[in-house]
Scaffold this active site. Structure first.
Site, PDB file in Angstrom:
ATOM      1  CG  HIS A  79      -1.885  -1.139   1.254  1.00 29.51           C
ATOM      2  ND1 HIS A  79      -2.668  -1.542   0.198  1.00 29.51           N
ATOM      3  CD2 HIS A  79      -2.108  -2.048   2.254  1.00 29.51           C
ATOM      4  CE1 HIS A  79      -3.341  -2.638   0.543  1.00 29.51           C
ATOM      5  NE2 HIS A  79      -3.009  -2.957   1.777  1.00 29.51           N
TER       6      HIS A  79
ATOM      7  CG  ASP B  78      -5.301  -6.143   0.075  1.00 29.27           C
ATOM      8  OD1 ASP B  78      -5.306  -7.053   0.917  1.00 29.27           O
ATOM      9  OD2 ASP B  78      -5.257  -4.945   0.398  1.00 29.27           O
TER      10      ASP B  78
HETATM   11 ZN    ZN Z   1      -3.346  -6.719   2.802  1.00 28.64          ZN
END
Ligand code: ZN
Length: 459
Positions: A272, A323
């Site tokens: 991220h 994810d």
């Molecule tokens: Zn994650």
């Protein structure tokens, strides 16, 4: 026995090889690559791209893809943290059999969309009471077994998850994740390595769930003890609250802390890295570390936009991951990443590099090189002698592709294709998905549906 394929085109880092004849041995390793006017072996009317590398996955979360959109309206919180509560509730209900069935379905779907490898960021370690299984890596082994059935390569990254937040004990809902001490974590890693040895095409990495989940001294120890070439994965700076909590607790932002206290390098995969200041953007790029961007999940959770343009200007390394698996289309991940920049910067040349203006090619190459590193492999050529043949094949008969010159192919794929244009996926030299159908689809899907009915969470 060797096997020979002829592709209408094969993408290399130096461009397209037309009518590419590729021979692989019984292990799926490439023996030769050549251009030839005469097709040999199996002729495939399609363009072979290097298989996509999915650098960030939590397999169990696939079971809740699309379920977090029944919003309750004013007064009810609906953000990353409320989503996390729903995710914890799901995690609490799963058995090893459930996990394996869900992961097999997910990985088969990844292969169908063109992914040939996945880095599984794995933290659901223990039984429903929070007790370690007799095989510490029971769930990790189930994930590897699922990858094997789905025919995809896996790098299992068992996570060190120690506490509930900066200086806070674990919550009851986190009991299945916890390794109380660094010794416990290393035992888990050892069991995971043993499990991986029992299978083909499985590797093991090292990971810290996030700065908030492990004590500072233990993070430093883990980072100092990393073996060369072992990929190191960590969630970082996804949420503004996480930055705030980190500043309150230790006076430094998460990436700032990692830069100051560990030897960040090209084996680091920062997942991220959404909210960075200038020093952090520069620090990551300079260290050679990689950022794993997960555009569909980050969009779904309302995380924010990674500072891609600033990072790219410093030649920062990056890959993509799916994810929470709310999206599984790698082309869409690349487009979302690009369009987030276009919409905020009012420019269209997100992936431009000096001397190389082909956006689609640049995106495929950058995501692949860092993606390979996320799996623990250092490679510079998409297809090379001695490496396994891992490719996604785009249908040459799709109307936009059939009418495109070779200089427009990568952009046609990246900017205007989806899974309906994927002819198939070859992993370790063998068709895993052919004509859109996964080789083990029937058994995997029926097992998945039984599992979901048993869990009842999608009803
Ligand atoms: Zn994650």
């Amino acid at each position: 026995m060797t096997k020979t394929y002829t592709f209408k085109g094969l993408l290399t880092t130096g461009g397209w090889i037309p009518n590419a004849v590729v021979t692989v041995n019984e292990d799926g390793k490439i023996q030769s690559i050549k251009a030839s006017d005469i097709p040999e072996g199996e002729y495939i009317d399609g363009y072979a791209l290097p298989g996509f590398q999915n650098a960030h996955s939590h397999a169990f979360q696939y079971a809740m893809a699309g379920l977090a959109e029944l919003h309750e309206g004013q007064g009810t919180p609906d953000d990353f943290w409320s989503w996390r509560t729903a995710m914890y509730n799901l995690a609490l209900t799963m058995s090893p059999d459930h996990l394996e069935a869900i992961a097999a379905m997910l990985y088969a779907e990844m292969a169908r969309h063109g992914y040939t490898a996945v880095a599984e960021f794995h933290y659901l370690h223990h039984d429903k009471n929070g007790k370690p299984y007799s095989n510490l890596a029971e769930h990790g082994e189930r994930l590897i077994a699922a990858a094997q059935r789905a025919g995809i390569n896996i790098t299992l990254v068992p996570m060190f998850y120690q506490q509930g937040g900066f200086g806070k004990p674990a919550e009851d809902k986190q009991k299945r994740f916890i390794s109380a001490t660094i010794e416990d974590y290393y035992k888990l890693v050892e069991s995971s390595k043993k499990a991986a040895k029992r299978y083909n095409n499985a590797a093991v990495g090292i990971g810290i769930h996030s700065l908030r989940a492990v004590k500072a001294n233990d993070i430093i120890s883990v980072c100092n003890n990393l073996e060369k070439h072992t990929p190191f994965h960590i969630h970082v700076s996804e949420q503004l609250k996480e930055i705030e909590d980190s500043l309150n607790y230790c006076g430094e932002r998460p990436v700032e802390w990692l830069l100051n206290h560990t030897d960040m390098n090209e084996n680091y995969h920062l997942v991220h890295a959404t909210h960075l200041d200038d020093v952090e953007v520069q620090g990551i790029a300079k260290s050679g570390a990689n950022v794993v961007i997960c555009p569909s999940t980050e969009g779904n959770l309302g995380d924010g936009l990674f500072r891609f343009a600033d990072y790219k200007a410093l030649q920062g390394n990056w890959s993509i991951g799916t994810d929470s698996h709310v999206g599984l289309n790698p082309f869409e991940e690349l487009r979302l990443l690009d369009y987030g920049q276009r919409l905020t910067n009012h420019k269209r040349n997100t992936y431009f590099l000096p001397g190389q203006g082909d956006s689609g090619f640049n995106a495929l190459k950058q995501a692949w090189i860092s993606g390979k590193k996320a799996m623990g492999e250092t490679r510079s050529d998409f297809f090379e002698i001695g490496a396994t043949l891992d490719a996604v094949i785009l249908d040459a008969k799709s109307p936009l592709t059939a009418s495109a010159a070779s200089k427009n192919l990568c952009n046609t794929f990246v900017y205007s294709s989806d899974v309906s244009n994927v002819l198939g996926t070859i992993i370790n030299g063998k068709w895993v998905v052919k004509q859109g159908a996964h080789i083990n689809y029937e058994s995997i899907v029926s097992n998945f549906i039984t599992t979901m009915n048993d869990l009842g969470s999608r009803l």
